[in-house]
Design an enzyme around this catalytic site. Structure first.
Site, PDB file in Angstrom:
ATOM      1  N   ARG A   1      -1.899   9.088  -5.855  1.00  0.00           N
ATOM      2  CA  ARG A   1      -2.703  10.216  -5.358  1.00  0.00           C
ATOM      3  C   ARG A   1      -1.796  11.249  -4.698  1.00  0.00           C
ATOM      4  O   ARG A   1      -0.807  10.900  -4.066  1.00  0.00           O
ATOM      5  CB  ARG A   1      -3.728   9.717  -4.333  1.00  0.00           C
ATOM      6  CG  ARG A   1      -4.951   9.111  -4.955  1.00  0.00           C
ATOM      7  CD  ARG A   1      -5.867   8.512  -3.918  1.00  0.00           C
ATOM      8  NE  ARG A   1      -5.672   7.087  -3.789  1.00  0.00           N
ATOM      9  CZ  ARG A   1      -6.211   6.332  -2.828  1.00  0.00           C
ATOM     10  NH1 ARG A   1      -6.963   6.881  -1.898  1.00  0.00           N
ATOM     11  NH2 ARG A   1      -5.985   5.040  -2.793  1.00  0.00           N
TER      12      ARG A   1
ATOM     13  N   ARG B   1     -17.210  -5.654   3.392  1.00  0.00           N
ATOM     14  CA  ARG B   1     -16.487  -4.413   3.653  1.00  0.00           C
ATOM     15  C   ARG B   1     -17.161  -3.309   2.848  1.00  0.00           C
ATOM     16  O   ARG B   1     -17.266  -3.391   1.626  1.00  0.00           O
ATOM     17  CB  ARG B   1     -15.036  -4.532   3.212  1.00  0.00           C
ATOM     18  CG  ARG B   1     -14.302  -3.235   3.453  1.00  0.00           C
ATOM     19  CD  ARG B   1     -12.912  -3.245   2.927  1.00  0.00           C
ATOM     20  NE  ARG B   1     -12.268  -1.992   3.244  1.00  0.00           N
ATOM     21  CZ  ARG B   1     -11.189  -1.546   2.639  1.00  0.00           C
ATOM     22  NH1 ARG B   1     -10.616  -2.251   1.700  1.00  0.00           N
ATOM     23  NH2 ARG B   1     -10.659  -0.391   2.986  1.00  0.00           N
TER      24      ARG B   1
END
Ligand code: ADP
Length: 414
Positions: free
Chosen positions: A258, A108
């Site tokens: 975030r 990935r």
């Protein structure tokens, strides 16, 4: 290294190794090549180690599909040695026999810039191409390339395939990826929206079509991946039209720590008026905002939900802001693709929080979304939780990024 005793069975089948390298851990998955059935998964985690064991050790947890998990502390002075040591344990546990039983390794990789638009075989030239995008994902691309080097060393001759999170967004049109900033910033510095979580969004897109028994060419989907990091993608005819994350994975939804989308003027203001340095701002936006920043309790959705249920005011506010942003994003993405046939919820929050799904869909009846409350409350993914007569389906899908990578890796070497 001591022999490993585990009740893992070695059945001689050929397998696919999937490697997902993060900033402080590497996840492994082993799949049968012929059926793509999962055989085992593992995590090599530098963060899970006792403080006094030193920074050059990491913990490998290996969980066979059937049987007891195995936990080993390994010498891992750096990433490369850690991955090689973990692969040695896989071999001792009877999975890999010096690489001969692994047919392909799928990695990935977070970012392929504008250049890499699909899964690729990784050779020396491709490694150089990927390295050119390291500045776009500095916490992920260097570990990803180190994982490639480590599996190359541990499994010589085994082909390596890279599956890129940004590739699903290769066909996003310029009007969706350009920021209204000086055009030279795009041309000279590559500043544009790229999109993230593409492997999860691509998997859910295919799975949704399968569940709905409809051709992708006939579907308008909105996929909401809500986990520690969160993003949504609008998909029309199987092609991603836009994703809510941008140049970096800070844009879009509010997340665990975030901030998601905020007025950029705030960032100028707090630097000018409150003296925050770039480093302080970076830390706040990435690590001290989102659920944690608003609730003051935790970045973990479950914990914030529990606190809200106990009457904690800021926890309730944090959840309300979170749900509001998901709801209004679904509305905006429906506009991007001219309506919607199905909304998908996935990721740790999307798959598990009935409250969030219900709040995110509330008020969207005008678009055709209506949940069956009891199906939503009792949902076990993969499931359709919409009311039987609602014109838009709402699906909850367990995301399988590892399976998607295994599939692509097999396709490239078949
Ligand atoms: P990552 O992005 O790291 O893969 P996940 O997709 O596993 O993260 O999502 C983690 C989030 O899912 C956490 O905020 C966690 O609290 C939330 N979550 C997991 N289980 C539940 C649950 N049963 N109810 C609500 N939230 C949950």
């Amino acid at each position: 290294m001591n022999a490993v005793t585990t009740n893992v069975r070695k059945d001689g089948s050929v397998s696919i190794l999937v490697v997902n390298a993060g900033s402080s851990s590497v996840k492994f998955g082993l799949f049968r090549f012929d059926t793509l059935e999962p055989v085992a998964r593992g995590v090599l985690d530098w963060g899970a180690i006792e403080q006094n064991s030193g920074a050059d050790r990491a913990v490998l947890t290996l969980t066979p599909q059937s049987g007891e998990p195995l936990r080993r502390e390994l010498d891992a002075p750096d990433y490369r040695h850690g991955v090689i040591a973990a692969l040695a344990v896989l071999e001792q546990a009877g999975y890999t026999a010096a690489g001969s039983e692994i047919r392909v390794t799928g990695h990935r990789l977070i970012h392929g810039g504008e250049e890499i638009r699909r899964p690729v075989r990784i050779d020396a030239a491709m490694k150089e191409t990927i390295a050119r995008y390291a500045h776009l994902a500095p916490l992920h691309i260097p570990p990803g390339l180190e994982a490639v080097a480590a599996t190359e060393a541990a499994l010589p001759g085994v082909p390596q395939v890279g599956v890129f999170d940004t590739a699903f967004f290769a066909d996003v049109p310029p009007h969706a990826y350009l920021y209204p900033l000086p055009y030279e910033w795009y041309e000279d510095w590559g500043i544009r929206r790229y999109g993230f979580h593409g492997t999860s969004h691509a998997y859910c897109t295919g799975r949704a079509a399968e569940m709905l028994r409809r051709a992708l060419a006939d579907l308008r989907l909105i996929v909401c991946h809500l986990g520690q990091g969160s993003s949504a993608t609008a998909v029309r005819d199987g092609v991603a039209v836009t994703n809510t994350m941008g140049y970096t994975p800070l844009e879009g939804f509010m997340m665990g720590t975030r901030c998601g989308t905020v007025d950029p003027g705030i960032l100028l203001h707090v630097q000018r008026e409150h003296g925050l340095s770039v480093e302080q701002l970076d830390d706040v936006l990435h690590h001290k905002s989102g659920l944690l920043g608003l609730s003051g309790i935790s970045s973990d959705f479950r914990r914030v939900e529990a606190a809200a249920a106990d009457g904690h005011r800021r926890a309730r506010l944090a959840l309300d802001v979170y749900a509001y942003r998901v709801r209004t994003t679904i509305g905006a993405l429906a506009a991007a693709i001219g309506g919607v046939d199905a909304v998908v919820f996935t990721g740790g929050i999307g798959e598990n929080s009935a409250w969030l799904r219900s709040e995110a869909c509330r008020g969207l009846e005008f678009l055709g979304l209506r949940l069956d409350d009891s199906r939503n409350a009792d949902c076990r993914p993969d499931a359709d939780i919409s009311a039987a007569d609602a014109p838009v389906r709402v699906l909850v899908i367990h995301t399988r990024e590892d399976l998607m990578i295994a599939r692509e890796a097999r396709r490239l070497v078949s």
